[in-house]
Design an enzyme around this catalytic site. Structure first.
Site, PDB file in Angstrom:
ATOM      1  N   HIS A  54      -8.175   9.272  -2.890  1.00 52.82           N
ATOM      2  CA  HIS A  54      -7.015   8.605  -3.263  1.00 52.82           C
ATOM      3  C   HIS A  54      -6.996   8.164  -4.731  1.00 52.82           C
ATOM      4  O   HIS A  54      -7.990   8.147  -5.401  1.00 52.82           O
ATOM      5  CB  HIS A  54      -7.046   7.334  -2.377  1.00 52.82           C
ATOM      6  CG  HIS A  54      -6.497   7.683  -0.828  1.00 52.82           C
ATOM      7  ND1 HIS A  54      -6.440   6.535  -0.096  1.00 52.82           N
ATOM      8  CD2 HIS A  54      -6.663   8.894  -0.285  1.00 52.82           C
ATOM      9  CE1 HIS A  54      -6.281   7.362   1.164  1.00 52.82           C
ATOM     10  NE2 HIS A  54      -6.343   8.658   1.069  1.00 52.82           N
ATOM     11  N   GLU A  56      -6.365   5.315  -6.503  1.00 50.01           N
ATOM     12  CA  GLU A  56      -7.237   4.231  -6.792  1.00 50.01           C
ATOM     13  C   GLU A  56      -8.546   4.720  -7.168  1.00 50.01           C
ATOM     14  O   GLU A  56      -9.146   4.146  -8.058  1.00 50.01           O
ATOM     15  CB  GLU A  56      -6.962   3.100  -5.898  1.00 50.01           C
ATOM     16  CG  GLU A  56      -5.802   2.779  -5.432  1.00 50.01           C
ATOM     17  CD  GLU A  56      -5.072   3.533  -4.180  1.00 50.01           C
ATOM     18  OE1 GLU A  56      -5.146   4.706  -4.334  1.00 50.01           O
ATOM     19  OE2 GLU A  56      -4.689   2.855  -3.288  1.00 50.01           O
ATOM     20  N   CYS A  88      -9.477   2.225   0.303  1.00 51.10           N
ATOM     21  CA  CYS A  88      -9.377   1.933  -1.221  1.00 51.10           C
ATOM     22  C   CYS A  88      -9.496   0.613  -1.631  1.00 51.10           C
ATOM     23  O   CYS A  88      -9.968  -0.073  -2.603  1.00 51.10           O
ATOM     24  CB  CYS A  88      -7.917   2.184  -1.855  1.00 51.10           C
ATOM     25  SG  CYS A  88      -7.578   4.267  -1.953  1.00 51.10           S
ATOM     26  N   LEU A 208      12.057  34.717   5.539  1.00 49.69           N
ATOM     27  CA  LEU A 208      11.840  33.349   5.519  1.00 49.69           C
ATOM     28  C   LEU A 208      10.354  32.861   4.990  1.00 49.69           C
ATOM     29  O   LEU A 208       9.879  32.061   5.443  1.00 49.69           O
ATOM     30  CB  LEU A 208      12.165  32.729   6.721  1.00 49.69           C
ATOM     31  CG  LEU A 208      13.566  32.922   7.208  1.00 49.69           C
ATOM     32  CD1 LEU A 208      13.611  32.188   8.832  1.00 49.69           C
ATOM     33  CD2 LEU A 208      14.674  32.469   6.523  1.00 49.69           C
TER      34      LEU A 208
HETATM   35  C1  AOF Z   1      -3.887   5.046  -0.960  1.00 49.73           C
HETATM   36  N1  AOF Z   1      -3.944   6.013  -1.963  1.00 49.73           N
HETATM   37  O1  AOF Z   1      -3.868   7.846  -3.066  1.00 49.73           O
HETATM   38  C2  AOF Z   1      -2.880   7.849  -0.947  1.00 49.73           C
HETATM   39  C3  AOF Z   1      -2.880   6.776   0.203  1.00 49.73           C
HETATM   40  O2  AOF Z   1      -6.528  10.587   5.505  1.00 49.73           O
HETATM   41  P1  AOF Z   1      -6.510   9.772   4.328  1.00 49.73           P
HETATM   42  O3  AOF Z   1      -7.854   8.954   4.107  1.00 49.73           O
HETATM   43  O4  AOF Z   1      -6.496  10.671   2.976  1.00 49.73           O
HETATM   44  O5  AOF Z   1      -5.283   8.864   4.432  1.00 49.73           O
HETATM   45  C4  AOF Z   1      -3.997   9.215   4.402  1.00 49.73           C
HETATM   46  C5  AOF Z   1      -3.289   7.881   4.428  1.00 49.73           C
HETATM   47  O6  AOF Z   1      -3.631   7.007   3.375  1.00 49.73           O
HETATM   48  C6  AOF Z   1      -1.696   8.297   4.267  1.00 49.73           C
HETATM   49  O7  AOF Z   1      -1.221   8.327   5.403  1.00 49.73           O
HETATM   50  C7  AOF Z   1      -1.213   6.819   3.349  1.00 49.73           C
HETATM   51  O8  AOF Z   1      -0.901   5.944   4.632  1.00 49.73           O
HETATM   52  C8  AOF Z   1      -2.351   6.569   2.987  1.00 49.73           C
HETATM   53  N2  AOF Z   1      -2.370   7.195   1.491  1.00 49.73           N
HETATM   54  N3  AOF Z   1      -3.410   5.720   0.114  1.00 49.73           N
HETATM   55  O9  AOF Z   1      -4.596   4.071  -0.871  1.00 49.73           O
HETATM   56  C9  AOF Z   1      -3.630   7.135  -1.956  1.00 49.73           C
HETATM   57  N4  AOF Z   1      -2.601   8.874  -0.916  1.00 49.73           N
HETATM   58 ZN    ZN Z   2      -6.855   4.743  -0.127  1.00 48.17          ZN
END
Ligand code: AOF
Ligand code: ZN
Length: 367
Positions: A54, A56, A88, A208
């Protein structure tokens, strides 16, 4: 502490770097994170691809050692759940971050305010709503998916200025220029699936396919609404990717590794579209591009299932023929409103993109 112009500038950077994950993060959102000491940026990170770290966490890993109190800017509420990665929020609490600026709550039911609550409970200041509209626009597919549990639909058409996609005999195959058509094909990179009616397949025999595949995103799905079972596996679209063949109840076509046959009853000439979309969402389809034809597009519009339009116009007039949208016959009062309209010129042609799904409505659903 008040939100300042500087804060807005840092959030702008977060949103800008989030976009680097474009087409690679779905079904996850594009997220960017910026860490500052209040004056300058110390580190940045973004969610690079589905399943990756993620934003962060990427920014925290790159952060140089410091004794200063820090600020974090992120366009989505930090998560609290264990998914493909850990929460995070826990890493933020362990760090020197004292102020967290967030554009919007994460509508994912696993998060949905719990991240903000946990940050606040551990003494971190949270500022919510910075560049909210831009953040929702950026991840409108993700927000729509999470809130409505349905795939987000973009409707594409290429027509004359008076809205004809072909002349009366369907003889005019290409209305717009080659350059415009190539831009139209790029739309396929934005979505998980393309949907067409069987008549479009019978008439044009389209492939497609995407211009280029985008790993780790899976292959494109091709959905064909073929109530009477008029097409066969000899058509081009079956050559690559996965096909979802939607048929009237009772019409049998075998399901193979790359072809899924779905049967639904037909009422007033149409399938129960919302039920079909729920099923497609379960299969893992979060976004669909409707590429024709006229009746198929209109059925989805009628049921209020289209969220966005991508219309290409060639500066020609036909005065008759096949309309891009038909049979809606709405009064001006009932007219479907298109918002956030953007218009671009491509050579002689025009490319209009606009939202039917209101960002304001998505915003209210987040509260
Ligand atoms: C964050 N930071 O950069 C993103 C978030 O399967 P995971 O662990 O990657 O979780 C996906 C979910 O986390 C996604 O559906 C959304 O709710 C959140 N995305 N959260 O703190 C990030 N990409
Ligand atoms: Zn996260």
């Amino acid at each position: 502490m008040e939100v300042s112009k500087e804060d807005l500038k840092f959030m702008e950077v977060a949103i800008k770097i989030a976009k680097k994950g474009c087409y690679k993060t779905p079904p996850n959102p594009m997220v960017g994170a910026v860490i500052t000491d209040g004056k300058k940026i110390l580190s940045k990170g973004y969610h690079k691809y589905f399943g990756g770290s993620h934003a962060e966490i990427v920014a925290l890993r790159k952060l140089p050692k410091t004794k200063k109190e820090l600020n974090l800017y992120v366009n989505l509420e930090p998560c609290v759940h264990y998914g493909k990665t850990g929460p995070c929020v826990d890493e933020i609490i362990k760090s020197k971050i004292k102020n967290v600026f967030i554009s919007t709550k994460d509508p994912n039911p696993l998060v949905n305010g719990k991240g903000i609550e946990k940050l606040r409970n551990s003494g971190i200041n949270v500022f919510l709503g910075l560049m909210e509209e831009e953040a929702i626009f950026l991840n409108r597919i993700f927000y729509y998916n999470q809130i409505y549990n349905l795939p987000y639909i973009i409707l594409k058409s290429a027509s004359t200025l008076d809205g004809y996609i072909a002349d009366e005999n369907y003889k005019s195959k290409w209305i717009t220029s080659k350059e415009t058509r190539d831009i139209g094909k790029k739309l396929r990179e934005e979505v998980d699936a393309i949907l067409v009616g069987a008549n479009t397949v019978l008439r044009d025999n389209p492939r497609l396919d995407r211009i280029k595949e985008n790993p780790p995103r899976g292959e494109i799905f091709k959905i064909v609404l073929d109530p009477e079972g008029k097409i066969s596996k000899d058509f081009n679209l079956f050559k690559k990717g996965k096909v979802i063949w939607v048929l009237k109840e009772g019409i049998k076509k075998g399901t193979t590794e790359n072809t899924i046959a779905l049967n639904y009853p037909l009422v007033d000439g149409t399938f129960p579209l919302k039920n079909l979309l729920k099923k497609l969402k379960q299969i893992g389809i979060n976004s669909i591009l409707i590429e024709g034809g006229s009746k198929t597009s209109s059925f989805f519009l009628k049921e209020n299932l289209v969220q966005e339009i991508a219309f290409f116009y060639s500066p020609k007039l036909l005065g008759g023929g096949i309309k891009n949208i038909c049979n809606l016959n709405l009064s001006l009062k009932e007219a479907i409103r298109v918002q956030n309209v953007k218009l671009k010129k491509i050579g002689e042609d025009f490319y209009l993109r606009g939202l039917i799904c209101s960002l304001e409505l998505l915003k209210t659903q987040l509260r």
